[in-house]
Structures are given as structure tokens and as C-alpha cells.
Design an enzyme around this catalytic site. Sequence first.
Site, short mmCIF file in Angstrom:
data_model
loop_
_atom_site.label_atom_id
_atom_site.label_comp_id
_atom_site.label_asym_id
_atom_site.label_seq_id
_atom_site.Cartn_x
_atom_site.Cartn_y
_atom_site.Cartn_z
CB CYS A 112 36.77 -22.29 41.46
SG CYS A 112 38.16 -21.19 41.86
CG ASP B 96 42.20 -23.53 34.90
OD1 ASP B 96 42.83 -22.61 35.46
OD2 ASP B 96 41.29 -24.16 35.45
CG HIS C 208 39.97 -20.91 36.73
ND1 HIS C 208 40.16 -22.19 37.22
CD2 HIS C 208 39.48 -20.18 37.76
CE1 HIS C 208 39.81 -22.22 38.49
NE2 HIS C 208 39.39 -21.02 38.85
#
Length: 334
Positions: free
Chosen positions: A135, A204, A236
Site C-alpha cells: 500500500c 484493486d 487491494h
Amino acid sequence: MLIEESHVDVPTSANGKDSTMRIFVFHPVIAGYPKARFPGVCLFSEIYQVTGPVARFARQIAGQGYIVAAPSSYHDFVGPEPLKYDVEDTDRGNKFKIEKASSTLESYDADSHATVDYLLSLPTCTGLIGSTGMCLGGHLAVRAALDPRINACVSYFATDIHSRTLGPYTAANSSPSAPANSNHTIDHLSRLGGEVAMIFGIKDTHVPDPGRDLIRGKLRDAGCVFSFHEFAWAQHAFIRDELSKGRYDPAVTKICFEILLELFGRVLKTDLAVVEFYVAAIAVKSSFLRPLCIPPVLAILQLLEFRQLSAWCLQLPSKFVTVERVEARKELIA
């Protein structure tokens, strides 16, 4: 392999502000070999700092024979404790992420440099360093790899690279062309000296298809050595094994860990018969020395560790010479 866990608090300074950053350390241990040496890995976390899932990821890497250093990114605002995976702390984490880079990216860069410095200071570190993260940390892992001391990078679902939204910005910008005077990561990929593996899920929503295509294209245009992995059903945060809102995919996570082990094992653990030189450009200041030299004089030092060159430079008589720059070069052993 067994591991030992500890932490160290290191000073940082950025944007005119001094702070102390905690680095969580996960160190492999081999019984009977206290001086065993291992490569280092900088592990950058998501917006919640070093949480349980991040620590477990660090232990997995350390157990394969790497010294893992995981910095607490939000030392500018809070202590080293992890944020919670809830709405309130998600908002806080996103707020800190933006505020930390509201004017420059200096604070993030100072954090990564301090983490590499710490690893290289350890007598048990071989001097070869990798970076990884997920991330926000996936982005920071790539940005950290702009440092020539980092030899390999594995980035999980890196956010804000494609949109230039980490660092000063007025609006998201996914143009293939760099804005004027840009310091955004995507506009400096040509500085990547090591091999990079980028990992994304096609589902994602934080990094959609055009964003991933832009990153891939910019890496190719920059001439980087890289691999690009996209998984059809991964979302994600698919490697987070706790409170991932149903997105955790252990099967894909296992495959991605093998990608990390292959790259780090090949680049950080294998002796590629490369001699690393650090080249110092030295300007001669003394009038009686100048006729003997063609400034700038290039002093080529066959050194394996950057800190050795730094120590050598400090011993130069400043009234005679000044070190103008230092750069890394590598040559294959004949």
C-alpha cells in the site's frame, strides 16, 4: 531459522523539524554463529504503521535469512504504536500520509535513508539491501530504491505512484509527461539501480487498469530492470491476514512471497562477482597541489561499504581538497 526481535530509536531531521523514529528489527539467528552476516531488508508499512500483519510479514522474511528493519512512518505525529484497522484510524492514517508530504517528500526520504543507514551500521549486515512494503509502503519501497544503496525492491499494490498524489499536488495527475520540477516517484524511475518486482491485483480499485499501465510503461521507458505481476482476482490489501474486509487471499499471497524470495535470493544472497567502486570527485583547492592535478581529480576507491568512503572523505585535509560528489559504480570482475 530462528529470529530475535528488538527495536531502535534513531534521530531524523526533515523540513526543519527534528524527530525520533522507531525502527522495529527482526534479526535471524544461527546458533553457534553470533557473527553470521545477512542481507538487510527495509520493510515499509501501510498507513497503519507496524501492525500485527506487517510484523508477521517481517518475521516471514527474517526467517529466510534477512535482517528486516521496519520504520514507524508517522513519528512526525504520533508514537510508534500501530493504528487500528477501523474507520477512525483509517482516516487518521490517510491524514498523516498527506500531511507528512504536504510541502516536500523530504520526511519520507529521510526515513528511508535512516533505515538504510541503520542496517549498514550493523556488523551482521552484508551491505546488500532490499526494500519491500505494501500500500503506502509499496510506494515507499519503490521510492527508497531510488537510493543506490538498495539493490532490489518488491512492491505490493503501491498507491499514489500513478496519480502523483504522494507529495505536493493540487490534483491527481496521471499524465505520461512529468510536470515541471517534479519530485514525484514516477518521474524519477530512471534512478532505480536495482531490480524491481511490482505486484498488483487487477481488482484493486486504488490502482486501476490505466494506473498500472502507466507505471509499467514508465518503468519500461526508464530502462529499469523489472517484472510486473497482476493477479486476476486479487484486490487491494490482499496479503493482509487480519481485518482485510474479506480481501485476504492466502493462495495468491503465497505466490507473491515466492516472487520476493526469488528476487531477494538471487540479488541479495548470490555473489555475482561484482566489485563495487565508490567514486569521489575531488576539487583541488591548494595552489601548490593544483599544478600536479587536473581538477576534478577522480579518486577511485575499491570499497564494499558506503560508510567506509564517508569515513575516508572526512579525513581529507579540507584546506587542500573538497569532496564535491560521491557516486556508486559497479564493474564485473574479469
